[in-house]
Design a protein around this motif. Structure first.
Motif, PDB file in Angstrom:
ATOM      1  N   ARG A 162     -43.609 -10.129 -63.351  1.00  0.00           N
ATOM      2  CA  ARG A 162     -43.754 -11.349 -62.553  1.00  0.00           C
ATOM      3  C   ARG A 162     -45.017 -12.121 -62.949  1.00  0.00           C
ATOM      4  NH1 ARG A 162     -41.245  -8.318 -58.459  1.00  0.00           N
ATOM      5  NH2 ARG A 162     -43.234  -7.361 -57.854  1.00  0.00           N
ATOM      6  N   GLU A 163     -46.093 -11.372 -63.256  1.00  0.00           N
ATOM      7  CA  GLU A 163     -47.334 -12.033 -63.668  1.00  0.00           C
ATOM      8  C   GLU A 163     -47.154 -12.745 -65.001  1.00  0.00           C
ATOM      9  OE1 GLU A 163     -51.710 -10.688 -65.274  1.00  0.00           O
ATOM     10  OE2 GLU A 163     -50.974  -9.676 -63.479  1.00  0.00           O
ATOM     11  N   ASN A 199     -44.070 -13.586 -66.585  1.00  0.00           N
ATOM     12  CA  ASN A 199     -42.924 -14.494 -66.697  1.00  0.00           C
ATOM     13  C   ASN A 199     -42.796 -15.453 -65.516  1.00  0.00           C
ATOM     14  OD1 ASN A 199     -42.124 -13.131 -69.105  1.00  0.00           O
ATOM     15  ND2 ASN A 199     -41.202 -11.519 -67.833  1.00  0.00           N
ATOM     16  N   GLY A 200     -43.502 -15.152 -64.434  1.00  0.00           N
ATOM     17  CA  GLY A 200     -43.447 -16.017 -63.268  1.00  0.00           C
ATOM     18  C   GLY A 200     -42.261 -15.737 -62.371  1.00  0.00           C
ATOM     19  N   THR A 201     -42.304 -16.293 -61.181  1.00  0.00           N
ATOM     20  CA  THR A 201     -41.222 -16.175 -60.212  1.00  0.00           C
ATOM     21  C   THR A 201     -41.146 -17.475 -59.426  1.00  0.00           C
ATOM     22  OG1 THR A 201     -40.345 -14.847 -58.380  1.00  0.00           O
ATOM     23  CG2 THR A 201     -42.713 -15.150 -58.441  1.00  0.00           C
ATOM     24  N   MET A 202     -39.953 -17.877 -59.002  1.00  0.00           N
ATOM     25  CA  MET A 202     -39.762 -19.137 -58.310  1.00  0.00           C
ATOM     26  C   MET A 202     -40.063 -18.955 -56.821  1.00  0.00           C
ATOM     27  SD  MET A 202     -39.037 -21.189 -60.741  1.00  0.00           S
ATOM     28  CE  MET A 202     -38.545 -22.637 -59.799  1.00  0.00           C
ATOM     29  N   VAL A 258     -41.047 -23.778 -57.106  1.00  0.00           N
ATOM     30  CA  VAL A 258     -42.181 -23.850 -58.039  1.00  0.00           C
ATOM     31  C   VAL A 258     -42.355 -22.499 -58.717  1.00  0.00           C
ATOM     32  CG1 VAL A 258     -44.661 -24.257 -58.268  1.00  0.00           C
ATOM     33  CG2 VAL A 258     -43.332 -25.582 -56.601  1.00  0.00           C
ATOM     34  N   ARG A 259     -42.511 -22.514 -60.032  1.00  0.00           N
ATOM     35  CA  ARG A 259     -42.720 -21.257 -60.738  1.00  0.00           C
ATOM     36  C   ARG A 259     -44.188 -20.833 -60.594  1.00  0.00           C
ATOM     37  NH1 ARG A 259     -40.103 -17.964 -63.976  1.00  0.00           N
ATOM     38  NH2 ARG A 259     -38.317 -19.403 -64.033  1.00  0.00           N
ATOM     39  N   CYS A 260     -44.382 -19.648 -59.995  1.00  0.00           N
ATOM     40  CA  CYS A 260     -45.716 -19.106 -59.788  1.00  0.00           C
ATOM     41  C   CYS A 260     -45.892 -17.837 -60.603  1.00  0.00           C
ATOM     42  CB  CYS A 260     -45.947 -18.805 -58.298  1.00  0.00           C
ATOM     43  SG  CYS A 260     -45.775 -20.253 -57.224  1.00  0.00           S
ATOM     44  N   PHE A 261     -47.149 -17.511 -60.900  1.00  0.00           N
ATOM     45  CA  PHE A 261     -47.464 -16.351 -61.711  1.00  0.00           C
ATOM     46  C   PHE A 261     -48.446 -15.467 -60.931  1.00  0.00           C
ATOM     47  CE2 PHE A 261     -46.106 -19.693 -64.468  1.00  0.00           C
ATOM     48  CZ  PHE A 261     -45.351 -19.075 -65.452  1.00  0.00           C
TER      49      PHE A 261
END
Length: 256
Positions: free
Chosen positions: A11-12, A14-17, A21-24
């Motif tokens: 998740r850090e 590739n991010g998560t929605m 909004v895509r957050c890391f």
């Protein structure tokens, strides 16, 4: 070293929605992997070091230290095979409780509360309630350390940077659980393997913690402080500390 959970790392990276909004989000450690620096020639010496950890657990285990599972590993390095003491330690999120801070008793806990309230791992309760809890837990922490000194003749390293953490729940936790020093009520000033008077400096740090947590004069006449904070003894300790720093930090004109 941090031990991370693989899905958290993904998740850090590739991010998560979140709400479109895509957050890391930064991966939080599940545990910390510690390597004990002291050279251990024999298994007996390694077991003696684990016994120090057990000593700390006897006095601080239920909520006043970061628990750790110790292990002794056979390591092959440049000089051949050796024994290394390692530990898988509980991760304690929070802020460093620095005994040497320039903040006084009226400033320290509000500053720590403000820093902790900015963290995302666990929101603290109200400032008044949090400070009251820290003081209650701090009083018990100080009592247990003094008990360890008088009963077991040892003290953990309270003087080092980052060795104490205060968390969102108001707990004070010792995270450096391997550096445990003998202290005796005599004229000797014991030095660690690097030549630092860590036992005496830890008692001084304990005094400062008590003073800054509660904002009231501390009784210097109680047995632990009366002995280790004796003015003449502190002069000798300051000289040992000066000699230590002289060895660690060479003169600017020195060459290597």
């Amino acid at each position: 070293m941090e031990i991370l959970h693989l899905p958290d790392v993904n998740r850090e990276q590739n991010g998560t929605m979140i709400d479109g909004v895509r957050c890391f989000p930064k991966a939080s450690p599940r545990r910390m992997f510690r390597i004990f620096r002291t050279h251990l020639e024999t298994l007996e010496k390694a077991l003696a070091e684990t016994a120090r950890v057990k000593l700390v657990e006897r006095y601080l285990a239920d909520g006043y230290m970061a628990r750790s599972t110790e292990c002794i590993v056979d390591y092959e390095g440049p000089d051949g095979r050796d024994l290394v003491l390692c530990g898988f330690q509980e991760y304690v999120p929070g802020e460093v409780l620095d005994p040497w801070t320039v903040l006084d008793a009226t400033e320290l806990l509000p500053a720590l509360y403000h820093a902790i309230s900015q963290r995302k791992d666990a929101p603290p309760p109200s400032e008044k309630q949090w400070i009251e809890t820290v003081r209650q837990r701090g009083a018990e922490f100080v009592r247990r350390i003094k008990q360890m000194i008088t009963e077991a003749g040892h003290i953990p390293d309270l003087a080092g940077s980052g060795n104490l953490i205060v968390n969102a729940q108001g707990d004070i936790r010792l995270v450096d659980i391997n550096n445990i020093s003998p202290v005796t009520f005599d004229a000797s000033i014991r030095l660690d393997e690097k030549g630092y008077p860590v036992g005496d400096k830890s008692v001084e740090a304990l005094f400062l913690i008590e003073e800054k947590l509660f904002g009231r004069p501390v009784d210097r006449d109680e047995p632990v402080y009366r002995h280790f904070l004796d003015p003449q003894r502190q002069i000798r300790v300051a000289e040992k500390e000066r000699q230590f720093h002289t060895r660690i930090i060479p003169d600017k004109g020195s060459t290597f």
